[in-house]
Scaffold this motif. Structure first.
Motif, PDB file in Angstrom:
ATOM      1  N   GLN A 191       0.754  -1.444   0.106  1.00  0.00           N
ATOM      2  CA  GLN A 191       0.246  -0.029  -0.207  1.00  0.00           C
ATOM      3  C   GLN A 191       0.816   1.381   0.240  1.00  0.00           C
ATOM      4  N   VAL A 192       1.247   1.279  -0.740  1.00  0.00           N
ATOM      5  CA  VAL A 192       3.329   2.560  -0.993  1.00  0.00           C
ATOM      6  C   VAL A 192       2.384   3.489  -2.111  1.00  0.00           C
ATOM      7  N   THR A 193       1.298   4.470  -1.357  1.00  0.00           N
ATOM      8  CA  THR A 193       0.585   4.902  -1.959  1.00  0.00           C
ATOM      9  C   THR A 193       0.719   6.673  -3.356  1.00  0.00           C
ATOM     10  N   ASP A 194       1.950   6.811  -3.182  1.00  0.00           N
ATOM     11  CA  ASP A 194       2.786   7.955  -3.826  1.00  0.00           C
ATOM     12  C   ASP A 194       2.943   8.047  -4.947  1.00  0.00           C
ATOM     13  N   PRO A 195       2.657   8.148  -6.431  1.00  0.00           N
ATOM     14  CA  PRO A 195       2.644   7.965  -7.144  1.00  0.00           C
ATOM     15  C   PRO A 195       4.905   8.130  -7.459  1.00  0.00           C
ATOM     16  N   HIS A 196       4.648   9.432  -7.034  1.00  0.00           N
ATOM     17  CA  HIS A 196       6.501   9.874  -6.540  1.00  0.00           C
ATOM     18  C   HIS A 196       7.600   8.734  -6.581  1.00  0.00           C
ATOM     19  N   ASN A 197       7.278   7.730  -5.116  1.00  0.00           N
ATOM     20  CA  ASN A 197       7.457   7.403  -4.443  1.00  0.00           C
ATOM     21  C   ASN A 197       7.929   5.664  -5.264  1.00  0.00           C
ATOM     22  N   ILE A 220      10.960 -10.747   3.052  1.00  0.00           N
ATOM     23  CA  ILE A 220      11.783  -9.536   4.351  1.00  0.00           C
ATOM     24  C   ILE A 220      11.266  -8.662   4.696  1.00  0.00           C
ATOM     25  N   GLY A 221      10.218  -8.501   4.917  1.00  0.00           N
ATOM     26  CA  GLY A 221       9.815  -7.061   5.293  1.00  0.00           C
ATOM     27  C   GLY A 221      11.231  -5.967   6.314  1.00  0.00           C
ATOM     28  N   LEU A 222      10.545  -4.640   5.015  1.00  0.00           N
ATOM     29  CA  LEU A 222      11.653  -3.569   5.987  1.00  0.00           C
ATOM     30  C   LEU A 222      10.958  -2.991   7.294  1.00  0.00           C
ATOM     31  N   ASP A 223      11.470  -3.197   8.718  1.00  0.00           N
ATOM     32  CA  ASP A 223      10.967  -1.945   9.127  1.00  0.00           C
ATOM     33  C   ASP A 223      12.499  -1.449  10.223  1.00  0.00           C
ATOM     34  N   SER A 236      18.919 -15.537   3.364  1.00  0.00           N
ATOM     35  CA  SER A 236      19.394 -17.526   3.503  1.00  0.00           C
ATOM     36  C   SER A 236      18.658 -18.040   2.484  1.00  0.00           C
ATOM     37  N   ALA A 237      18.088 -17.048   1.448  1.00  0.00           N
ATOM     38  CA  ALA A 237      17.557 -18.121   0.463  1.00  0.00           C
ATOM     39  C   ALA A 237      18.864 -17.383  -1.310  1.00  0.00           C
ATOM     40  N   ALA A 238      18.548 -18.020  -1.928  1.00  0.00           N
ATOM     41  CA  ALA A 238      19.176 -17.671  -3.269  1.00  0.00           C
ATOM     42  C   ALA A 238      17.932 -17.045  -3.956  1.00  0.00           C
ATOM     43  N   ARG A 239      16.619 -16.689  -3.406  1.00  0.00           N
ATOM     44  CA  ARG A 239      15.476 -15.898  -4.580  1.00  0.00           C
ATOM     45  C   ARG A 239      14.858 -15.350  -3.015  1.00  0.00           C
ATOM     46  N   VAL A 240      14.867 -13.904  -3.768  1.00  0.00           N
ATOM     47  CA  VAL A 240      14.773 -12.347  -2.484  1.00  0.00           C
ATOM     48  C   VAL A 240      13.614 -11.404  -2.693  1.00  0.00           C
ATOM     49  N   ALA A 241      12.347 -11.153  -1.764  1.00  0.00           N
ATOM     50  CA  ALA A 241      11.517 -10.731  -2.360  1.00  0.00           C
ATOM     51  C   ALA A 241      11.506  -9.214  -1.047  1.00  0.00           C
ATOM     52  N   LEU A 242      11.791  -8.446  -1.243  1.00  0.00           N
ATOM     53  CA  LEU A 242      12.105  -7.060  -0.108  1.00  0.00           C
ATOM     54  C   LEU A 242      10.322  -6.471  -0.680  1.00  0.00           C
ATOM     55  N   VAL A 243       9.946  -6.296   1.091  1.00  0.00           N
ATOM     56  CA  VAL A 243       8.511  -5.864   0.965  1.00  0.00           C
ATOM     57  C   VAL A 243       8.430  -4.503   1.926  1.00  0.00           C
ATOM     58  N   LEU A 244       8.156  -3.686   1.585  1.00  0.00           N
ATOM     59  CA  LEU A 244       7.928  -1.919   1.819  1.00  0.00           C
ATOM     60  C   LEU A 244       6.217  -1.286   2.422  1.00  0.00           C
ATOM     61  N   GLY A 245       6.771  -1.040   3.434  1.00  0.00           N
ATOM     62  CA  GLY A 245       5.266  -0.810   3.844  1.00  0.00           C
ATOM     63  C   GLY A 245       4.987   0.366   3.190  1.00  0.00           C
ATOM     64  N   SER A 246       3.698   1.524   3.417  1.00  0.00           N
ATOM     65  CA  SER A 246       3.366   2.773   3.534  1.00  0.00           C
ATOM     66  C   SER A 246       3.764   3.753   3.965  1.00  0.00           C
ATOM     67  N   GLU A 247       4.053   5.507   2.865  1.00  0.00           N
ATOM     68  CA  GLU A 247       4.683   6.455   3.632  1.00  0.00           C
ATOM     69  C   GLU A 247       4.639   6.269   5.421  1.00  0.00           C
ATOM     70  N   GLY A 248       3.304   6.636   5.573  1.00  0.00           N
ATOM     71  CA  GLY A 248       2.964   6.814   7.136  1.00  0.00           C
ATOM     72  C   GLY A 248       3.163   5.368   8.037  1.00  0.00           C
ATOM     73  N   LYS A 249       1.643   4.734   7.316  1.00  0.00           N
ATOM     74  CA  LYS A 249       2.090   3.687   8.645  1.00  0.00           C
ATOM     75  C   LYS A 249       2.839   2.153   8.999  1.00  0.00           C
TER      76      LYS A 249
END
Length: 285
Positions: free
Chosen positions: A141-147, A211-214, A226-239
């Motif tokens: 739910q990253v909503t800013d089109p610039h971001n 992997i969620g960035l927090d 720890s794996a050969a395939r990675v999905a980086l998960v980023l949250g919304s600008e505020g929450k």
């Protein structure tokens, strides 16, 4: 009557006078009457087309065989910088215009650099149809089109194979997003999902470590891989990440911030995380 309503009435009168003057000068249906400038971003117009502008953005769209183009508006100067032949020689309608003609369509604040492309939006892919890749980005739910545009640019630069977003609470493809991406929109698979938790589980089944960035993550990102395939998960600008997302990812991790500021803008955090993940994956080859 409020000042806001007075202002709107004044603008309506201004543009009505311009249109009337246009008709009195003999402007027919084939000639464009002066139009009210509209903002460059927002939902797609009623015709369903997206207005792409800027040299890098338009050049990338022109070079993308998957992009279905309807019309090109370009100034003489921009035509030379894009190394284009006469617009009439293109496979779609083209017209040489003045900068102010593009201003009327995208608004005076848009940095269009003398070129505007009207095209159909690219169709998002399904997660099951995602090309084989070792690195993907997931936006919660990253909503800013610039971001989102800046994140796309970093994703392409660091070799990510796909950007996964939710069908709701994500920006539509617009000129603002595409300009921020500086051509990257045409170079990365966009996967749209309805339920992010289900999508993360599907990534797990495909062998991805999610992997969620927090900023308060229990471990530094570098120590989490720890794996050969990675999905980086980023949250919304505020929450940040939603609770369900935090519970579903394989791990939560933080970026090491030795300075007094403990967090980054989401697009900056994406760039740092992509670089770090790329170094890990290069060691796995």
């Amino acid at each position: 009557m409020s000042d806001q309503k007075k202002s709107g009435t004044s603008k309506d009168t201004h543009y009505a006078k311009l249109r009337r003057a246009h008709r009195e000068k003999g402007g027919g249906e084939g000639q464009a009457a002066p139009r009210r400038p509209r903002p460059a971003d927002g939902p797609l117009p009623a015709d369903g087309l997206v207005r792409l502008y800027g040299l890098h953005t338009v050049r990338a769209a022109l070079d993308n065989p998957a992009r279905r183009i309807r019309r090109l508006l370009v100034t003489r100067n921009a035509m030379a910088r894009l190394d284009l032949a006469e617009p009439l020689a293109l496979a779609f309608p083209g017209e040489i215009v003045e900068p102010r003609d593009i201003d009327r369509i995208v608004g005076g604040d848009a940095v269009h650099q003398g070129v505007l492309l009207e095209a159909e939006p690219l169709k998002p892919k399904r997660l099951s149809a995602m090309d084989d890749t070792r690195l993907v980005l997931v936006l919660d739910q990253v909503t800013d089109p610039h971001n989102v545009g800046a994140i796309m640019r970093s994703a392409v630069a660091f070799g990510a194979g796909a950007l996964i977003t939710t069908a709701r609470h994500s920006p539509a493809e617009t000129g603002v997003l595409a300009k921020s991406a500086s051509g990257a929109l045409e170079h990365i698979d966009h996967v749209e999902v309805r339920n992010l938790s289900d999508a993360l589980e599907e990534l797990h089944e495909a062998g991805f470590q999610t992997i969620g960035l927090d900023s308060e993550g229990p471990e530094e990102l570098e120590r989490t891989f720890s794996a050969a395939r990675v999905a980086l998960v980023l949250g919304s600008e505020g929450k940040g990440l939603r609770q369900k997302t935090r519970q579903t990812v394989t791990a939560l991790a933080r970026l090491d911030m030795p300075g007094p500021i403990r967090s980054l803008n989401v697009s900056n955090a994406a760039a740092v995380a992509l670089y770090t993940a790329g170094r890990h994956l290069s060691r796995q080859s």
